[in-house]
Design a protein around this motif. Structure first.
Motif, PDB file in Angstrom:
ATOM      1  N   LEU A 116     -11.281  -5.093   0.029  1.00  0.00           N
ATOM      2  CA  LEU A 116      -9.824  -5.129  -0.158  1.00  0.00           C
ATOM      3  C   LEU A 116      -9.449  -5.858  -1.441  1.00  0.00           C
ATOM      4  CD1 LEU A 116      -8.412  -5.863   3.428  1.00  0.00           C
ATOM      5  CD2 LEU A 116      -8.098  -3.780   2.064  1.00  0.00           C
ATOM      6  N   ALA A 117     -10.123  -6.977  -1.705  1.00  0.00           N
ATOM      7  CA  ALA A 117      -9.858  -7.722  -2.937  1.00  0.00           C
ATOM      8  C   ALA A 117     -10.123  -6.845  -4.158  1.00  0.00           C
ATOM      9  CB  ALA A 117     -10.714  -8.982  -2.982  1.00  0.00           C
ATOM     10  N   ALA A 118     -11.216  -6.091  -4.113  1.00  0.00           N
ATOM     11  CA  ALA A 118     -11.567  -5.220  -5.240  1.00  0.00           C
ATOM     12  C   ALA A 118     -10.558  -4.092  -5.409  1.00  0.00           C
ATOM     13  CB  ALA A 118     -12.967  -4.650  -5.029  1.00  0.00           C
ATOM     14  N   TYR A 141      -6.363   6.696   0.801  1.00  0.00           N
ATOM     15  CA  TYR A 141      -6.497   6.279   2.187  1.00  0.00           C
ATOM     16  C   TYR A 141      -7.686   5.351   2.421  1.00  0.00           C
ATOM     17  CZ  TYR A 141      -2.815   9.442   3.662  1.00  0.00           C
ATOM     18  OH  TYR A 141      -1.598  10.039   3.838  1.00  0.00           O
ATOM     19  N   PHE A 142      -8.491   5.113   1.384  1.00  0.00           N
ATOM     20  CA  PHE A 142      -9.619   4.213   1.530  1.00  0.00           C
ATOM     21  C   PHE A 142      -9.151   2.787   1.828  1.00  0.00           C
ATOM     22  CE2 PHE A 142     -13.222   1.666  -0.206  1.00  0.00           C
ATOM     23  CZ  PHE A 142     -14.186   2.119   0.682  1.00  0.00           C
ATOM     24  N   VAL A 143      -7.957   2.435   1.358  1.00  0.00           N
ATOM     25  CA  VAL A 143      -7.395   1.105   1.643  1.00  0.00           C
ATOM     26  C   VAL A 143      -7.156   0.961   3.144  1.00  0.00           C
ATOM     27  CG1 VAL A 143      -5.565  -0.522   1.107  1.00  0.00           C
ATOM     28  CG2 VAL A 143      -6.247   1.165  -0.594  1.00  0.00           C
ATOM     29  N   LEU A 144      -6.485   1.961   3.726  1.00  0.00           N
ATOM     30  CA  LEU A 144      -6.240   1.925   5.163  1.00  0.00           C
ATOM     31  C   LEU A 144      -7.544   1.935   5.947  1.00  0.00           C
ATOM     32  CD1 LEU A 144      -3.219   4.355   5.720  1.00  0.00           C
ATOM     33  CD2 LEU A 144      -3.234   1.873   5.911  1.00  0.00           C
ATOM     34  N   THR A 150      -3.045   0.029  13.528  1.00  0.00           N
ATOM     35  CA  THR A 150      -3.943  -1.127  13.583  1.00  0.00           C
ATOM     36  C   THR A 150      -4.161  -1.554  15.036  1.00  0.00           C
ATOM     37  OG1 THR A 150      -2.173  -2.802  13.389  1.00  0.00           O
ATOM     38  CG2 THR A 150      -3.126  -1.951  11.348  1.00  0.00           C
ATOM     39  N   GLY A 151      -3.102  -1.468  15.838  1.00  0.00           N
ATOM     40  CA  GLY A 151      -3.228  -1.813  17.256  1.00  0.00           C
ATOM     41  C   GLY A 151      -4.099  -0.828  18.008  1.00  0.00           C
ATOM     42  N   VAL A 152      -4.002   0.452  17.666  1.00  0.00           N
ATOM     43  CA  VAL A 152      -4.824   1.481  18.305  1.00  0.00           C
ATOM     44  C   VAL A 152      -6.299   1.251  17.995  1.00  0.00           C
ATOM     45  CG1 VAL A 152      -5.369   3.941  18.343  1.00  0.00           C
ATOM     46  CG2 VAL A 152      -2.981   3.197  18.334  1.00  0.00           C
ATOM     47  N   VAL A 153      -6.606   1.004  16.726  1.00  0.00           N
ATOM     48  CA  VAL A 153      -7.990   0.737  16.324  1.00  0.00           C
ATOM     49  C   VAL A 153      -8.527  -0.491  17.044  1.00  0.00           C
ATOM     50  CG1 VAL A 153      -9.466   0.060  14.382  1.00  0.00           C
ATOM     51  CG2 VAL A 153      -7.744   1.844  14.063  1.00  0.00           C
ATOM     52  N   ASN A 154      -7.711  -1.521  17.119  1.00  0.00           N
ATOM     53  CA  ASN A 154      -8.100  -2.761  17.791  1.00  0.00           C
ATOM     54  C   ASN A 154      -8.463  -2.505  19.255  1.00  0.00           C
ATOM     55  OD1 ASN A 154      -8.517  -5.545  17.878  1.00  0.00           O
ATOM     56  ND2 ASN A 154      -6.390  -6.010  18.340  1.00  0.00           N
ATOM     57  N   ILE A 159       0.859  -1.182   0.000  1.00  0.00           N
ATOM     58  CA  ILE A 159       0.000   0.000   0.000  1.00  0.00           C
ATOM     59  C   ILE A 159       0.898   1.236   0.000  1.00  0.00           C
ATOM     60  CG2 ILE A 159      -1.750   1.261   1.311  1.00  0.00           C
ATOM     61  CD1 ILE A 159      -2.634  -1.425   2.468  1.00  0.00           C
ATOM     62  N   HIS A 160       0.514   2.245  -0.745  1.00  0.00           N
ATOM     63  CA  HIS A 160       1.433   3.355  -0.992  1.00  0.00           C
ATOM     64  C   HIS A 160       1.028   4.649  -0.293  1.00  0.00           C
ATOM     65  CE1 HIS A 160       2.787   0.482  -3.858  1.00  0.00           C
ATOM     66  NE2 HIS A 160       1.724   0.622  -4.634  1.00  0.00           N
ATOM     67  N   VAL A 161       0.308   4.529   0.828  1.00  0.00           N
ATOM     68  CA  VAL A 161      -0.088   5.722   1.583  1.00  0.00           C
ATOM     69  C   VAL A 161       0.067   5.442   3.072  1.00  0.00           C
ATOM     70  CG1 VAL A 161      -1.740   6.572  -0.127  1.00  0.00           C
ATOM     71  CG2 VAL A 161      -2.504   4.972   1.627  1.00  0.00           C
ATOM     72  N   GLY A 162       0.083   6.520   3.882  1.00  0.00           N
ATOM     73  CA  GLY A 162      -0.032   6.359   5.326  1.00  0.00           C
ATOM     74  C   GLY A 162       1.247   6.385   6.121  1.00  0.00           C
ATOM     75  N   GLY A 163       2.378   6.759   5.532  1.00  0.00           N
ATOM     76  CA  GLY A 163       3.605   6.848   6.311  1.00  0.00           C
ATOM     77  C   GLY A 163       4.333   5.531   6.414  1.00  0.00           C
ATOM     78  N   SER A 164       5.208   5.420   7.436  1.00  0.00           N
ATOM     79  CA  SER A 164       6.051   4.246   7.565  1.00  0.00           C
ATOM     80  C   SER A 164       5.235   3.004   7.895  1.00  0.00           C
ATOM     81  CB  SER A 164       7.106   4.467   8.656  1.00  0.00           C
ATOM     82  OG  SER A 164       6.521   4.393   9.939  1.00  0.00           O
ATOM     83  N   VAL A 165       5.781   1.864   7.508  1.00  0.00           N
ATOM     84  CA  VAL A 165       5.098   0.585   7.726  1.00  0.00           C
ATOM     85  C   VAL A 165       4.880   0.333   9.220  1.00  0.00           C
ATOM     86  CG1 VAL A 165       5.430  -1.910   7.585  1.00  0.00           C
ATOM     87  CG2 VAL A 165       5.812  -0.497   5.567  1.00  0.00           C
ATOM     88  N   LEU A 166       5.899   0.568  10.057  1.00  0.00           N
ATOM     89  CA  LEU A 166       5.760   0.320  11.486  1.00  0.00           C
ATOM     90  C   LEU A 166       4.752   1.271  12.127  1.00  0.00           C
ATOM     91  CD1 LEU A 166       9.412  -0.443  12.692  1.00  0.00           C
ATOM     92  CD2 LEU A 166       7.505  -2.036  12.389  1.00  0.00           C
TER      93      LEU A 166
END
Length: 451
Positions: free
Chosen positions: A329-331, A341-344, A291-295, A278-285
């Motif tokens: 996500l598949a689509a 940012y819709f992917v994230l 994702t942990g915050v949302v969880n 995915i090519h948006v949203g800053g660094s991978v880490l």
């Protein structure tokens, strides 16, 4: 509900925090391990899946051992295994050693994922059992988030002894801190009062029940549990699969297994691999931390829901949301729409959908649907199925992603999630507010109604 009940439940749930930390911390190490040990896709799957594989025997035998030796003693053993696994993984000198210590950590996780729900369900008053049982899931998601933050800080901190060759060692060894805390606090909690009654230690059980309930209620609880246990013969393994219990055991086993087939752990174990595409949203880490915050946020939001809406409604809602997100996500990958940012957002909605439904219901439900006579062994069998499914997902996802591509991979998980609606509608029965000693009556009535 007394604060004491909450405190001892929190201590038991700390095993879940280590469960979350140890399973998710591996995500941040994959980039470095791949370089250090020259790993291929299958070997990456083995490093990640080793913990899940170790969980299988840990979960399978924990319940039976806890029935024999006590919930508290087995949780203490679990904390020691966590310490050994953390230190060993951080000091591993080869790929093989790393896998072995990950397996040991997995045994601890499997034991904790069985023991904590049993312990909490046995000390919790019926009207609060759902919320107290959720402490296990809250601890798990907190552990996941802490592992992501720990990984990020280790890489981002400019200390002279840290470099790209040893980042992964400190990431894995960091679990020793909460492991030691867990060990010390376990020495302060009491044994499960229901287990004490089963071993004819009535005076000790009365003392523990007295710390949880009022004097009158504690006497009623002792009588209720004593009468329930007195009416049953000593359980044998064959009892678990007898006609009386077979169907509920199968329901628990399938339920716990398909909770992993939602695909939730592909996000937490392989988040960096997904976010690299995915090519948006800053660094991978940093994305992984989100994702942990949302969880965590959505797990907290579910606290008032589980004892209000009930278990079954939450499961149906969650399956619908997660299935739609996987198809989305598949689509997005199919049409190469990865520059927005819709992917994230889709990934975050998926995580939130799991966190406040299947995530919180799982550990509550598998510890409460089985009668006292078989609870330890039957819960072990259900959690065993959960970890077998987890192992399959962990081992196959990197291969699926590279061989089938993200479109087919996420599409498969979308189908699985939508299919779970049929299972929940047909076989999951509501347990909201029902005393543990009355669960079998509820299940018997449910069977009679369907017949």
């Amino acid at each position: 509900m007394k604060s004491y009940t909450v405190l001892i439940s929190i201590v038991a749930a700390l095993g879940g925090l280590l469960f979350g930390f140890d399973t998710a911390v591996i995500a941040g190490t994959l980039h470095y391990l791949k370089s250090v040990f020259q790993l291929n896709d299958a070997q990456i799957g083995l490093v990640v899946g080793a913990a899940s594989i170790g969980c299988i025997p840990g979960a399978l035998f924990a319940g039976g051992l806890a029935d024999k030796f006590g919930r508290k003693k087995l949780m203490i053993v679990t904390s020691v295994l966590y310490i050994i696994a953390a230190l060993g993984s951080g000091a591993a000198g080869s790929f093989t050693q790393l896998v072995i210590y990950r397996l040991i950590g997995g045994v601890a996780i499997g034991m904790a994922s069985t023991l904590a729900p049993i312990y909490i369900s046995e000390v919790a008053p019926p009207t609060f059992r759902g919320r107290l049982g959720m402490l296990q899931q809250l601890a798990i998601v907190t552990g996941i988030l802490l592992s992501f933050i720990s990984n990020y800080l280790i890489v981002d901190t400019s200390l002279p002894f840290l470099n790209s060759d040893n980042y992964w060692r400190y990431m894995l060894a960091a679990a020793v801190v909460p492991s030691v805390i867990f060990f010390v606090l376990l020495l302060l909690v009491p044994e499960s009062p229901r287990w004490l009654v089963s071993k004819s230690k009535i005076a000790e059980a009365k003392k523990v029940f007295g710390s949880i309930y009022s004097d009158k209620e504690s006497q009623e609880q002792v009588k209720l549990v004593t009468d329930d246990i007195a009416s049953e013969s000593k359980p044998a393994l064959s009892d678990v699969f007898s006609p009386r219990f077979r169907k509920v055991v199968i329901i628990g086993l399938v339920f716990a297994s398909i909770a992993q087939l939602t695909g939730i752990n592909i996000v937490f174990y392989y988040a960096p691999l997904i976010f690299e595409k995915i090519h948006v949203g800053g660094s991978v880490l940093f994305q992984t931390i989100l994702t942990g915050v949302v969880n965590l946020i959505f797990t907290i939001l579910a606290f008032p829901l589980i004892d209000r809406l009930g278990r079954k409604k939450l499961l149906l809602i969650g399956s619908t949301i997660m299935g739609l997100c996987m198809f989305t996500l598949a689509a997005l990958f199919h049409f190469n729409m990865l520059q927005n940012y819709f992917v994230l957002l889709t990934i975050f909605v998926y995580i939130g959908g799991f966190a406040c439904t299947w995530g919180v219901v799982l550990w509550v439900y598998v510890a409460e649907i089985f009668p006292n006579k078989i609870r330890g062994t039957a819960t072990s069998i259900a959690v065993f199925g959960n970890w077998v499914a987890n192992s399959i997902v962990s081992l196959t996802f990197p291969v699926m992603l590279s061989q089938l591509g993200p479109v087919a991979t996420f599409g498969v998980y979308g189908i699985v999630n939508i299919s779970m609606i049929l299972f929940v509608s047909s076989y999951v029965f509501e347990t909201k507010g029902v005393p543990l000693e009355r669960i079998e009556e509820l299940y018997t009535r449910t069977k009679s109604a369907k017949a």
